[in-house]
Scaffold this active site. Sequence first.
Site, PDB file in Angstrom:
ATOM      1  N   PHE A 432       0.820  -1.216   0.000  1.00 13.94           N
ATOM      2  CA  PHE A 432       0.000   0.000   0.000  1.00 13.94           C
ATOM      3  C   PHE A 432       0.856   1.270   0.000  1.00 13.94           C
ATOM      4  O   PHE A 432       0.501   2.273   0.626  1.00 13.94           O
ATOM      5  CB  PHE A 432      -0.971  -0.003   1.185  1.00 13.94           C
ATOM      6  CG  PHE A 432      -1.472  -1.361   1.551  1.00 13.94           C
ATOM      7  CD1 PHE A 432      -2.101  -2.157   0.594  1.00 13.94           C
ATOM      8  CD2 PHE A 432      -1.289  -1.892   2.816  1.00 13.94           C
ATOM      9  CE1 PHE A 432      -2.544  -3.432   0.912  1.00 13.94           C
ATOM     10  CE2 PHE A 432      -1.719  -3.169   3.134  1.00 13.94           C
ATOM     11  CZ  PHE A 432      -2.349  -3.945   2.178  1.00 13.94           C
ATOM     12  N   CYS A 433       2.002   1.197  -0.697  1.00 14.20           N
ATOM     13  CA  CYS A 433       2.927   2.331  -0.808  1.00 14.20           C
ATOM     14  C   CYS A 433       3.427   2.798   0.564  1.00 14.20           C
ATOM     15  O   CYS A 433       3.733   3.977   0.751  1.00 14.20           O
ATOM     16  CB  CYS A 433       2.284   3.498  -1.561  1.00 14.20           C
ATOM     17  SG  CYS A 433       1.810   3.118  -3.249  1.00 14.20           S
ATOM     18  N   ASN A 434       3.482   1.873   1.514  1.00 12.39           N
ATOM     19  CA  ASN A 434       3.944   2.191   2.868  1.00 12.39           C
ATOM     20  C   ASN A 434       5.017   1.177   3.257  1.00 12.39           C
ATOM     21  O   ASN A 434       4.765   0.278   4.064  1.00 12.39           O
ATOM     22  CB  ASN A 434       2.767   2.150   3.850  1.00 12.39           C
ATOM     23  CG  ASN A 434       3.087   2.827   5.167  1.00 12.39           C
ATOM     24  OD1 ASN A 434       4.214   2.790   5.647  1.00 12.39           O
ATOM     25  ND2 ASN A 434       2.082   3.444   5.774  1.00 12.39           N
TER      26      ASN A 434
END
Length: 556
Positions: A432-434
Amino acid sequence: MDAAKEEFLRDFGEHYGYPNGPKSVDQIRATEFKRLQLQDLVYLDHAGATLYSDLQMESVFNDLTTNLYANPHSQSDSSSATLDIVKNARQQVLDYCNASPKEYKCIFTSGATAALKLVGEAFPWSCNSSFMYTMENHNSVLGIREYALGQGAAAIAVDIEGELHPEISGETITTKISPHQVQRRKVAGSLKEEPTGDVYNLFAFPSECNFSGLRFDLDLVKIIKEDSSKILGISSVCQSGQWMVLIDAAKGCATMPPDLSKYPADFVAISFYKLFGYPTGLGALIVRNDAAKLLKKTYFSGGTVSASIADIDFIKRREGIEELFEDGTVSFLSIVSIRHGFKILNSLTVSAISRHIASLALYTRKMLLAMRHGNGSSVCILYGHHNSMKLCHEMGPIISFNLKRPDGSWYGYREVEKLASLSGIQLRTGCFCNPGACAKYLGLSHLDLISNTEAGHVCWDDLDIINGKPVGAVRISFGYMSTYEDVKKFVDFVASSFMSPQIHIDHGNQMKGPPPFLTSIYSLYLMNSSPNCLCPLNDKDLLFYCICIFAPLLPI
């Protein structure tokens, strides 16, 4: 109404479904989200983008087809009217975060990412500055690191811990920061030296982690800005300068917008499609007036200068904060549209939305945690829910997890996603782009991350298990129009697809059992259990439950 929903409403009916609102959630779904029913879909990716309502889009369409809107940089009557609406929209954004226009300004951007980028590229970095950020941050925040390191500043990722110490007068929180290694680049002419002017540092954190759903306590803002000496560990990596605070509220703003009258952050990034689905391509940076004056703008464009001369080095920049930082013509038709989205939120109230969504998230977490394979092992591993010592006082409407087989090995999250899609359930998988939160909760070391990359793993590919470890997770998230029925279909899907029944031994031969109808009863038990009951179902419980179900049907 089935027994499971009756049980759910007994526990959560006070908060679920907008009992005091203009419409119930069932009415909202039936009249404003007919497309979900027509396509038989369950949508559980509101952290990625929430859904716009039919009523909202009808209002937008009527607005745009009834009124004439024009470029607000022109001087015509329609342009002036458009400019007034843009000004009103700025105020509406400030009101949403309880920010006084005397202290804050609203700069419209092309999205939350553009808002964060604006801070990074215009911040007054120096070789004595520090950029400190929590491990739980989106890549769009981590990208600010490039600007800091490029100017010779230090960059430090940190974990935050809140330790409770009982005292006679009550409990106080001692905040501790655990810094990771200090990152610094060799930049020509930027060797660290004694400060010759003011030094500014930037601390960045999300109001809600988009990986786990953990909400950070916004008291961090005041602690960092007013008395960072109270934070154990911060002096070991940064000994000088004034601290400024950036909140990435792109996710958290939908259910708990930061109250800037209480928590005076310097910068807040928000995204409108995460609030009410439409428009996309529009965000905002809420900035304190005194912080805006420190930002260093290089590029100029139409709308950002009062005057310029083409063949000599002369420009006169505009003095208004919004005008100075909004390059070119703002997306005025999108800005006109946000008032219709805010109208939806205001009619329900943010507090009611937050309570409604929280009831669904809490119920779902407890149902997933209650699931057990036939051998008693856990089916679902949730991330973030057990970290009560963090400076995060509650969970948001995000549930991030992975699923295990009875032998302890992992189901691949891509397998889960594909099966969910076949069942009409839309969710999200990956990191999740984290990357910081992903590595932290999945226990992935630097060596793991590097070897995974060398093995060919990149974002959005199908490599979900490497060397026996998941490299991402499954995420579901709820919106203001989510319903109990969405949760039920999702929980039923997990139980029927990934929960294995008990293995029985019959004369030395292993047989998978109980029969399928008992497996269904097991799932029914989970759905009918109190959401406050997290105990695993053992053999005696299952037998007793089966007797209760079938005893009345037996002939006397």
